[in-house]
Design a protein around this motif. Structure first.
Motif, short mmCIF file in Angstrom:
data_model
loop_
_atom_site.label_atom_id
_atom_site.label_comp_id
_atom_site.label_asym_id
_atom_site.label_seq_id
_atom_site.Cartn_x
_atom_site.Cartn_y
_atom_site.Cartn_z
N ALA A 299 67.57 -24.24 53.77
CA ALA A 299 68.23 -22.95 54.03
C ALA A 299 67.58 -22.24 55.21
CB ALA A 299 68.18 -22.08 52.77
N SER A 300 66.31 -22.61 55.51
CA SER A 300 65.63 -21.95 56.62
C SER A 300 66.06 -22.53 57.98
CB SER A 300 64.11 -22.13 56.46
OG SER A 300 63.81 -23.52 56.42
N ASN A 337 58.45 -23.87 57.50
CA ASN A 337 58.94 -24.48 56.26
C ASN A 337 58.04 -25.68 56.02
OD1 ASN A 337 60.66 -26.69 54.92
ND2 ASN A 337 61.94 -24.89 54.66
N SER A 364 72.96 -26.45 51.85
CA SER A 364 71.60 -26.04 52.19
C SER A 364 70.90 -25.57 50.92
CB SER A 364 71.61 -24.93 53.25
OG SER A 364 72.01 -23.71 52.66
N GLU A 366 67.08 -23.97 49.10
CA GLU A 366 65.88 -23.19 49.39
C GLU A 366 64.62 -23.95 48.96
OE1 GLU A 366 66.12 -19.12 48.08
OE2 GLU A 366 68.27 -19.10 48.57
N GLN A 367 63.57 -23.65 49.71
CA GLN A 367 62.33 -24.40 49.58
C GLN A 367 61.73 -24.42 48.16
OE1 GLN A 367 59.12 -24.84 52.63
NE2 GLN A 367 58.75 -22.74 52.02
N ASP A 437 60.53 -18.27 50.52
CA ASP A 437 61.69 -18.83 51.22
C ASP A 437 62.08 -17.84 52.30
OD1 ASP A 437 62.14 -21.06 49.51
OD2 ASP A 437 62.87 -19.67 48.01
N ILE A 439 65.17 -17.15 54.83
CA ILE A 439 66.50 -17.56 55.26
C ILE A 439 66.88 -16.71 56.46
CG2 ILE A 439 68.92 -17.76 54.53
CD1 ILE A 439 67.77 -18.02 51.66
#
Ligand SMILES: *Cc1c(COP(=O)(O)O)cnc(C)c1O
Length: 454
Positions: A299-300, A337, A364, A366-367, A437, A439
């Motif tokens: 997502a990043s 990231n 996508s 997220e981490q 995270d 974004i």
């Protein structure tokens, strides 16, 4: 536990592929050509051959030959770690209580720890065959540099790696693997190139960037006779070499009578995903079968899900050719990231075109949810995955849970591109609960897209 299938869908050494598959040959609408940034005309073989090895430049421009013979010396090297295992994730299925059957193609069974070796060995081979003395490249997190140093040591080629200075200092282990295999590793920016000296003058004390490292690596190649520059992802030649992943997967599934329903891969520059799905996309393009393909990105750094399909520079340094791709703008700097291999502003032109034609879906993630999936996978399957690969794990788990809800026993295949041994700082953050995270906002993406070349 009832096993209707072996734990590993084994191929023998005799079943190793002898040809790579070039998916562009079966695409009726081809990926757009690379453009020379000065003339804005399609790059010629002559122009490309000044930067890349001639045979690799030919492969880059070839969008009509479907099957390309893998030279025997490369096959001999592949024998050391291929065929890679296609594993049935019985323990993950059990933990998820899903009727889905999950399979993963594991590319981490070599010292470099990832799929990147599949292309590194090919690129080193063609450089050697051309009579070159050495190759130059950049590396961010270090996976590509590690793979290339192994390949160059095998063919007795010099290997000069420009490593982003902050990684050079903070990630000494990969650096030392590279040096052990004989590569020279220079922290970038350095005072060995004009590009590096210029950056050092303008930004004294900078910790470096991938764009700067690329500029240094390209300059170091084109200003020395007997040297060429090599790149570990994004390019069509790299997807071609990585098709070995998909060919083996296709063969193993056929051998065991399994028809995949969903095929999932993580996407940074698109080489492992492109390689994994190529033969299956080929079947679909020829009307022989139907699959769902899912590209998973952080997502990043969401180039497919939030980027634009346009011509852009392949590199932040704006020295490489222009490529039509889904991009966030070559000036886009993704937040730090932990999946370093997925922090790339653009996407392979082939994957971009297939996505644009609606053949591939993109998602996508997220981490922190990626690391949760990585931990859950490691605990039941016994393999510590790379953070990049764990993006694919996350979506495979999501799809398996959907199967549980709908009661469908789908066959889910995903690419497990590497091991996480060198990513323990990231796992530490996750285990300590200090992972965040980031974004990017629409405004940030719009700002870097405003700088796209016209
Ligand atoms: C480099 C890397 C990736 C991403 O690169 P692609 O070109 O998108 O395949 C994924 N996984 C691992 C382990 C990597 O090292």
């Amino acid at each position: 536990m009832k096993h209707d299938m072996p734990y590993k869908l084994i191929l023998t050494e005799n079943e190793l592929a002898t040809q790579w598959y070039n998916v562009r040959a079966d695409m009726s609408k081809k990926p757009a050509p690379l453009l020379n940034p000065a003339t804005r005309k399609p790059v010629t073989l002559d122009e490309l051959s000044k930067v890349f090895c001639t045979e690799l430049a030919k492969q880059e421009l070839d969008d009509t030959t479907a099957y390309i013979d893998i030279p025997g010396e490369i096959i001999d090297f592949y024998r050391m770690y291929r065929p890679s295992p296609l594993v049935r994730a019985y323990f993950l299925e059990k933990a998820l209580d899903t009727p889905a059957h999950i399979y993963y193609k594991f590319e981490g069974n070599n010292t470099s720890g990832s799929h990147k070796l599949n292309s590194a060995i090919a690129q080193a081979y063609y450089a050697k065959k051309q009579g070159l003395q050495g190759v130059t490249t950049e590396t961010g997190a270090g996976q590509w540099g590690t793979a290339l140093s192994m390949a160059c040591s095998y063919f007795h080629l010099a290997c000069d790696v420009f490593m982003v200075k902050c990684s050079y200092e903070q990630k000494p282990f990969r650096r030392e693997v590279m040096r052990t295999f004989g590569a020279s590793v220079t922290p970038s920016p350095s005072d060995t190139t004009n590009a590096g000296r210029d950056i050092l003058k303008r930004f004294p004390g900078t910790s470096g960037s991938l764009g700067c490292a690329i500029s240094e690596a390209v300059e170091s190649a084109v200003t020395r006779p007997g040297y060429r520059y090599v790149l570990g992802s994004v390019l069509s030649q790299v997807l071609l070499h990585q098709s070995i992943i998909g060919i083996e997967t296709q063969l193993a599934l056929q051998k065991y009578g399994v028809k995949a329903d969903i095929i999932i891969g993580c996407a940074g520059g698109g080489s492992n995903l492109g390689g994994l799905i190529s033969p299956f996309i080929g079947e679909q393009l020829r009307g022989e079968a139907n699959y769902r393909f899912i590209a998973v990105e952080p997502a990043s750094c969401p180039s497919l899900t939030r980027g634009t399909y346009a011509y852009d520079f392949c590199d932040t340094g704006r020295v490489c050719p222009l490529s039509k791709m889904y991009t966030l703008g070559c000036g886009f700097i993704p937040s730090a990231n932990h999946a370093g291999g997925l922090r790339y502003h653009g996407m392979s032109s082939t994957v971009s075109e297939l996505y644009d034609q609606g053949l591939i879906e993109a998602r996508s993630v997220e981490q922190s949810e990626v690391f949760k999936a990585a931990r859950d996978f490691a605990r039941v399957e016994g393999t510590l995955p790379a953070p990049e690969s764990s993006h694919a794990i996350k979506v495979a788990i999501d799809e398996a849970i959907k199967c549980k809800e709908s009661g469908e026993a789908k066959n889910i295949v995903f690419g497990l591109t590497g091991t996480g041994y060198f990513d323990m700082m990231a796992y530490q953050r996750f285990n300590d609960g200090t992972m965040s995270d980031y974004i990017p906002t629409d405004a940030e993406i719009a700002k870097s897209l405003a700088d796209l070349p016209r």
